[in-house]
Motif scaffolding. Structure first.
Motif, short mmCIF file in Angstrom:
data_model
loop_
_atom_site.label_atom_id
_atom_site.label_comp_id
_atom_site.label_asym_id
_atom_site.label_seq_id
_atom_site.Cartn_x
_atom_site.Cartn_y
_atom_site.Cartn_z
N THR A 44 56.88 85.06 32.05
CA THR A 44 57.63 86.80 32.29
C THR A 44 57.25 87.07 30.71
O THR A 44 57.87 86.50 29.83
CB THR A 44 58.74 87.04 32.82
OG1 THR A 44 59.60 86.08 32.18
CG2 THR A 44 58.25 86.43 34.21
N ASP A 45 58.76 88.44 29.99
CA ASP A 45 58.92 88.66 28.61
C ASP A 45 60.24 87.65 28.68
O ASP A 45 60.48 88.00 27.39
CB ASP A 45 59.15 90.46 28.98
CG ASP A 45 60.24 90.17 29.54
OD1 ASP A 45 61.15 89.63 30.61
OD2 ASP A 45 60.93 91.36 29.69
N CYS A 46 60.42 86.92 29.78
CA CYS A 46 62.21 86.25 29.21
C CYS A 46 61.40 84.43 28.28
O CYS A 46 62.55 83.91 28.35
CB CYS A 46 62.54 86.35 30.80
SG CYS A 46 63.34 87.61 30.30
N GLY A 47 60.16 84.31 28.81
CA GLY A 47 59.06 82.99 28.68
C GLY A 47 59.46 82.33 29.40
O GLY A 47 59.06 80.84 29.38
N PHE A 48 59.84 82.91 31.05
CA PHE A 48 59.34 81.91 31.65
C PHE A 48 58.35 82.48 32.82
O PHE A 48 58.39 83.74 33.25
CB PHE A 48 60.94 81.49 32.33
CG PHE A 48 61.55 82.12 33.25
CD1 PHE A 48 61.35 83.51 34.15
CD2 PHE A 48 63.06 82.93 32.15
CE1 PHE A 48 62.18 84.20 35.21
CE2 PHE A 48 63.53 83.51 33.41
CZ PHE A 48 62.89 84.58 33.86
N GLU A 49 58.43 80.93 33.69
CA GLU A 49 57.05 81.95 34.39
C GLU A 49 57.89 82.45 36.03
O GLU A 49 58.22 81.01 36.78
CB GLU A 49 55.97 80.84 34.67
CG GLU A 49 54.99 80.86 33.05
CD GLU A 49 53.82 79.36 33.15
OE1 GLU A 49 53.44 79.85 32.01
OE2 GLU A 49 54.64 78.72 34.55
N ILE A 50 56.82 82.92 37.38
CA ILE A 50 57.16 83.82 38.27
C ILE A 50 55.86 82.68 38.88
O ILE A 50 54.67 83.13 38.88
CB ILE A 50 57.29 84.45 38.44
CG1 ILE A 50 58.89 84.95 37.94
CG2 ILE A 50 57.53 85.03 39.76
CD1 ILE A 50 59.23 86.83 38.32
N VAL A 51 55.83 82.41 39.92
CA VAL A 51 55.14 81.51 40.41
C VAL A 51 54.45 83.15 41.95
O VAL A 51 55.14 83.11 43.01
CB VAL A 51 55.22 80.62 41.43
CG1 VAL A 51 54.08 80.20 42.21
CG2 VAL A 51 55.22 79.33 40.41
N PRO A 52 53.32 83.48 42.60
CA PRO A 52 52.79 84.54 43.03
C PRO A 52 52.84 83.36 44.45
O PRO A 52 52.56 82.59 44.42
CB PRO A 52 51.70 85.08 42.82
CG PRO A 52 51.11 84.73 41.23
CD PRO A 52 52.58 83.23 41.25
#
Length: 222
Positions: A44-52
């Motif tokens: 993401t634009d915040c530097g952390f990831e999201i798992v689909p």
């Protein structure tokens, strides 16, 4: 059961996704689906990831399609599988929605032609490039298409959609449960409130170059 599909791509603005997701996941009998190119985590634009939870190939049919925005939209505009997935899902969805610059992904998929729509204020002048007519509002409904303005507008759009799907009482219960009662410490959340000088400064520092990149990406696909 209502399947709510969120489209993710690298550089997505996380609140464009997580704001509506927090609201819409509380819709009765809702099943959220987070679809992306692969099951790899999406930055993401915040530097952390999201798992689909699904890929574009195996995601179920969406009843509600939600496309968030972010600086990564410029790259996603050129990614044919993303645009094809949006178009394919929209063809069968009850509701076609976007938050912020996600509107341009809907537009690239041919879903905003002749429609009233909104997006983040710094990009609103580009909506005609996808055939849309800009309407200045946090949430704009045109038939089964709902577009939201910048970032936090996604919460407003989601509550609006819950009311359409399940009634105002359910929407207000969700709003209460989330304690969504905005009382910001400053009155600077829109160009009108922030004033011309502050708006000009933010545009020059952050958005002029980003809007130029968006315009180039949109024109490249014409």
């Amino acid at each position: 059961m209502t399947t709510i599909t969120f489209v993710l791509f690298p550089g997505v603005t996380q609140l464009d996704f997580t704001g509506p997701a927090q609201v819409l996941s509380r819709l009765p009998a809702a099943t959220p689906v987070i679809a992306a190119r692969s099951l790899d985590p999406v930055m993401t634009d915040c530097g952390f990831e999201i798992v689909p939870t699904a890929t574009f190939q195996d995601a179920p049919r969406a009843d509600i399609l939600c496309v968030p925005g972010g600086h990564g939209v410029t790259g996603a505009l050129a990614h044919a599988p993303t645009i094809e997935f949006i178009a394919r899902q929209a063809a069968q969805a009850r509701w076609i929605t976007s938050v912020c610059t996600g509107a341009f992904l809907l537009g690239r998929a041919g879903l905003l032609a002749g429609k009233r729509a909104t997006t983040h204020w710094a990009y609103a002048h580009l909506l005609p490039l996808v055939g849309a007519v800009h309407e200045q509002a946090r949430v704009v409904e045109d038939g089964n298409t709902i577009t939201a303005g910048g970032v936090t507008s996604g919460i407003d759009f989601a509550l609006t959609l819950v009311a359409r799907e399940a009634g105002r009482e359910v929407a207000e219960q969700i709003q209460l449960g989330l304690e969504y009662d905005p009382a910001p410490p400053f009155d600077a959340g829109s160009p009108a409130a922030a004033g011309a000088e502050r708006t000009r400064s933010v545009k020059e520092r952050v958005y002029d170059a980003a809007a130029a990149r968006m315009a180039a990406a949109l024109k490249a696909g014409q």
